[in-house]
Design an enzyme around this catalytic site. Structure first.
Site, PDB file in Angstrom:
ATOM      1  N   ASP A  10       3.275  -5.699  -8.030  1.00 40.62           N
ATOM      2  CA  ASP A  10       2.251  -6.681  -7.664  1.00 40.62           C
ATOM      3  C   ASP A  10       2.979  -8.018  -7.571  1.00 40.62           C
ATOM      4  O   ASP A  10       3.183  -8.687  -8.581  1.00 40.62           O
ATOM      5  CB  ASP A  10       1.144  -6.732  -8.716  1.00 40.62           C
ATOM      6  CG  ASP A  10       0.082  -7.767  -8.375  1.00 40.62           C
ATOM      7  OD1 ASP A  10      -0.224  -7.934  -7.184  1.00 40.62           O
ATOM      8  OD2 ASP A  10      -0.436  -8.405  -9.307  1.00 40.62           O
ATOM      9  N   GLU A  69       2.117  -4.116  -3.104  1.00 40.30           N
ATOM     10  CA  GLU A  69       0.888  -4.649  -2.522  1.00 40.30           C
ATOM     11  C   GLU A  69       1.230  -5.553  -1.345  1.00 40.30           C
ATOM     12  O   GLU A  69       2.166  -6.355  -1.406  1.00 40.30           O
ATOM     13  CB  GLU A  69       0.107  -5.431  -3.577  1.00 40.30           C
ATOM     14  CG  GLU A  69      -1.266  -5.842  -3.113  1.00 40.30           C
ATOM     15  CD  GLU A  69      -2.097  -6.473  -4.214  1.00 40.30           C
ATOM     16  OE1 GLU A  69      -2.738  -7.508  -3.924  1.00 40.30           O
ATOM     17  OE2 GLU A  69      -2.110  -5.943  -5.342  1.00 40.30           O
ATOM     18  N   ASP A 140      -1.641  -8.462 -14.093  1.00 45.21           N
ATOM     19  CA  ASP A 140      -0.659  -8.265 -13.025  1.00 45.21           C
ATOM     20  C   ASP A 140       0.089  -6.938 -13.190  1.00 45.21           C
ATOM     21  O   ASP A 140       0.391  -6.261 -12.216  1.00 45.21           O
ATOM     22  CB  ASP A 140       0.323  -9.440 -12.975  1.00 45.21           C
ATOM     23  CG  ASP A 140      -0.377 -10.739 -12.601  1.00 45.21           C
ATOM     24  OD1 ASP A 140      -0.864 -10.832 -11.474  1.00 45.21           O
ATOM     25  OD2 ASP A 140      -0.461 -11.638 -13.462  1.00 45.21           O
TER      26      ASP A 140
END
Length: 176
Positions: A10, A69, A140
């Protein structure tokens, strides 16, 4: 891919989450997770630290694939550019190890984990912990684990379809 270690990322210009899962015989299990915190350093130093730390993580855990991502469009162009730069150094850190990299949008990850594409961070965190029997408290890192789990399920589904298609193809006779 049916078995292997997946690194989920992420990306962020101040906090980059990472999560590692193991896929064995269609079962996904937790390996490790955490956050790379680079705080208020100058941007080039932050990017260098993200790159260095992710390189260490890849060397230590030796994942076979990476899920990251995709960048979402932000209202603030400067933030979007910095996020893109952090994502870029994360991708290069993995590319240096010749790892196959798969990209998923935030909505795709949320859909795979929660069942709907507009889940909030708490829902993601709760479902990741439930799916992996983990206790990840950092949002996160949970998002990175979610990316890894999303890829594990997607890859398993694609592999199952390939086997099914291959089996269907064997039973067919060529028509002349």
């Amino acid at each position: 891919m049916t078995d292997g270690t997946i690194l989920g990322i992420d990306p962020g210009s101040r906090i980059t989450g990472y999560g590692i899962v193991e896929m064995r015989k269609s079962k996904v299990s937790y390996v490790a997770s955490g956050c790379i915190r680079v705080g208020e350093l100058e941007l080039p130093v932050r990017l260098k630290n993200i790159f260095s730390r992710l390189s260490e993580i890849v060397a230590d855990y030796q994942p076979t694939q990476v899920a990251i991502e995709k960048v979402f469009m932000s209202k603030n162009p400067d933030s979007a550019i910095k996020l893109g730069q952090a994502r870029g150094v994360a991708m290069v850190a993995c590319a240096n190890y010749d790892l196959p990299l798969f990209e998923y949008s935030a909505n795709e990850i949320k859909q795979a984990i929660v069942g709907r594409g507009h889940a909030d961070k708490q829902q993601i965190q709760h479902m990741v912990n439930a799916l992996l029997s983990s206790d990840e408290k950092q949002a996160d890192a949970a998002d990175a684990l979610a990316a890894a789990v999303c890829h594990a399920h997607t890859a398993a589904g694609v592999a199952a379809l390939a086997v099914q298609n291959n089996q269907l193809g064997r039973g067919r006779r060529r028509v002349r």
